[in-house]
Scaffold this motif. Sequence first.
Motif, mmCIF file in Angstrom:
data_model
loop_
_atom_site.group_PDB
_atom_site.id
_atom_site.type_symbol
_atom_site.label_atom_id
_atom_site.label_comp_id
_atom_site.label_asym_id
_atom_site.label_seq_id
_atom_site.Cartn_x
_atom_site.Cartn_y
_atom_site.Cartn_z
ATOM 1 N N SER A 60 42.300 67.385 43.645
ATOM 2 C CA SER A 60 41.710 66.060 43.853
ATOM 3 C C SER A 60 42.491 64.986 43.102
ATOM 4 O O SER A 60 42.520 63.826 43.516
ATOM 5 C CB SER A 60 40.242 66.057 43.427
ATOM 6 N N ASN A 61 43.132 65.390 41.977
ATOM 7 C CA ASN A 61 43.950 64.424 41.241
ATOM 8 C C ASN A 61 45.134 63.971 42.073
ATOM 9 O O ASN A 61 45.501 62.794 42.052
ATOM 10 C CB ASN A 61 44.431 65.025 39.919
ATOM 11 N N ASN A 62 45.748 64.908 42.799
ATOM 12 C CA ASN A 62 46.885 64.559 43.658
ATOM 13 C C ASN A 62 46.445 63.633 44.787
ATOM 14 O O ASN A 62 47.133 62.665 45.116
ATOM 15 C CB ASN A 62 47.532 65.816 44.238
ATOM 16 N N LYS A 63 45.293 63.936 45.378
ATOM 17 C CA LYS A 63 44.790 63.106 46.478
ATOM 18 C C LYS A 63 44.463 61.704 45.968
ATOM 19 O O LYS A 63 44.809 60.707 46.617
ATOM 20 C CB LYS A 63 43.553 63.751 47.088
ATOM 21 N N ASN A 64 43.829 61.615 44.815
ATOM 22 C CA ASN A 64 43.498 60.326 44.219
ATOM 23 C C ASN A 64 44.775 59.557 43.881
ATOM 24 O O ASN A 64 44.858 58.352 44.116
ATOM 25 C CB ASN A 64 42.641 60.534 42.969
ATOM 26 N N PHE A 65 45.767 60.263 43.345
ATOM 27 C CA PHE A 65 47.040 59.629 43.017
ATOM 28 C C PHE A 65 47.692 59.049 44.271
ATOM 29 O O PHE A 65 48.146 57.900 44.272
ATOM 30 C CB PHE A 65 47.976 60.633 42.343
ATOM 31 N N LEU A 66 47.744 59.823 45.335
ATOM 32 C CA LEU A 66 48.375 59.361 46.576
ATOM 33 C C LEU A 66 47.614 58.184 47.176
ATOM 34 O O LEU A 66 48.224 57.255 47.716
ATOM 35 C CB LEU A 66 48.495 60.506 47.575
ATOM 36 N N GLN A 67 46.295 58.198 47.086
ATOM 37 C CA GLN A 67 45.507 57.068 47.574
ATOM 38 C C GLN A 67 45.832 55.806 46.774
ATOM 39 O O GLN A 67 45.936 54.718 47.334
ATOM 40 C CB GLN A 67 44.012 57.372 47.487
ATOM 41 N N ASN A 68 45.988 55.972 45.465
ATOM 42 C CA ASN A 68 46.339 54.827 44.619
ATOM 43 C C ASN A 68 47.740 54.309 44.939
ATOM 44 O O ASN A 68 47.966 53.098 44.928
ATOM 45 C CB ASN A 68 46.236 55.196 43.143
ATOM 46 N N VAL A 69 48.666 55.211 45.217
ATOM 47 C CA VAL A 69 50.028 54.798 45.578
ATOM 48 C C VAL A 69 50.001 53.987 46.872
ATOM 49 O O VAL A 69 50.616 52.914 46.963
ATOM 50 C CB VAL A 69 50.964 56.022 45.715
ATOM 51 N N SER A 108 47.502 52.355 48.143
ATOM 52 C CA SER A 108 46.813 51.093 47.871
ATOM 53 C C SER A 108 47.750 50.091 47.204
ATOM 54 O O SER A 108 47.768 48.900 47.567
ATOM 55 C CB SER A 108 45.606 51.357 46.977
ATOM 56 N N GLU A 109 48.524 50.543 46.234
ATOM 57 C CA GLU A 109 49.444 49.638 45.531
ATOM 58 C C GLU A 109 50.604 49.204 46.426
ATOM 59 O O GLU A 109 51.064 48.074 46.351
ATOM 60 C CB GLU A 109 49.987 50.296 44.261
ATOM 61 N N MET A 110 51.095 50.099 47.279
ATOM 62 C CA MET A 110 52.206 49.750 48.162
ATOM 63 C C MET A 110 51.789 48.688 49.183
ATOM 64 O O MET A 110 52.622 47.899 49.634
ATOM 65 C CB MET A 110 52.729 50.997 48.886
ATOM 66 N N LYS A 111 50.510 48.643 49.534
ATOM 67 C CA LYS A 111 50.036 47.609 50.458
ATOM 68 C C LYS A 111 50.047 46.236 49.808
ATOM 69 O O LYS A 111 50.074 45.224 50.490
ATOM 70 C CB LYS A 111 48.636 47.948 50.941
ATOM 71 N N LYS A 112 50.036 46.196 48.475
ATOM 72 C CA LYS A 112 50.040 44.934 47.741
ATOM 73 C C LYS A 112 51.454 44.391 47.509
ATOM 74 O O LYS A 112 51.612 43.244 47.101
ATOM 75 C CB LYS A 112 49.367 45.115 46.376
ATOM 76 N N VAL A 113 52.460 45.204 47.777
ATOM 77 C CA VAL A 113 53.842 44.811 47.506
ATOM 78 C C VAL A 113 54.272 43.705 48.464
ATOM 79 O O VAL A 113 54.004 43.754 49.662
ATOM 80 C CB VAL A 113 54.795 46.028 47.642
ATOM 81 N N SER A 114 54.959 42.718 47.919
ATOM 82 C CA SER A 114 55.503 41.634 48.728
ATOM 83 C C SER A 114 56.992 41.915 48.953
ATOM 84 O O SER A 114 57.801 41.775 48.031
ATOM 85 C CB SER A 114 55.324 40.307 47.986
ATOM 86 N N TRP A 115 57.347 42.338 50.153
ATOM 87 C CA TRP A 115 58.727 42.695 50.459
ATOM 88 C C TRP A 115 59.517 41.446 50.825
ATOM 89 O O TRP A 115 59.003 40.545 51.472
ATOM 90 C CB TRP A 115 58.763 43.699 51.613
ATOM 91 N N PRO A 116 60.800 41.391 50.418
ATOM 92 C CA PRO A 116 61.614 40.215 50.757
ATOM 93 C C PRO A 116 61.936 40.186 52.251
ATOM 94 O O PRO A 116 62.017 41.226 52.904
ATOM 95 C CB PRO A 116 62.886 40.409 49.934
ATOM 96 N N THR A 117 62.156 38.982 52.737
ATOM 97 C CA THR A 117 62.562 38.837 54.133
ATOM 98 C C THR A 117 64.042 39.216 54.261
ATOM 99 O O THR A 117 64.744 39.377 53.260
ATOM 100 C CB THR A 117 62.374 37.386 54.610
#
Length: 58
Positions: free
Chosen positions: A2-11, A13-22
């Motif tokens: 469950s720790n791995n699943k929680n970790f991947l969910q957090n990853v 979630s955080e990657m969706k917040k990333v602002s990628w350059p044009t």
Amino acid sequence: MSNNKNFLQNVVSEMKKVSWPTGQETVRFTIIVVITVVFFLAFFYALDLGITALIDLL
């Protein structure tokens, strides 16, 4: 497990917040980096030539 699943969910979630350059920003930043590298290459090459000339005089 469950720790791995929680970790991947957090990853995800955080990657969706990333602002990628044009594409234009990426090209501009790449050009800046290349110009900076070439400048320092020329600077240290000239410095090396100067130090070598001084050493040869001795």
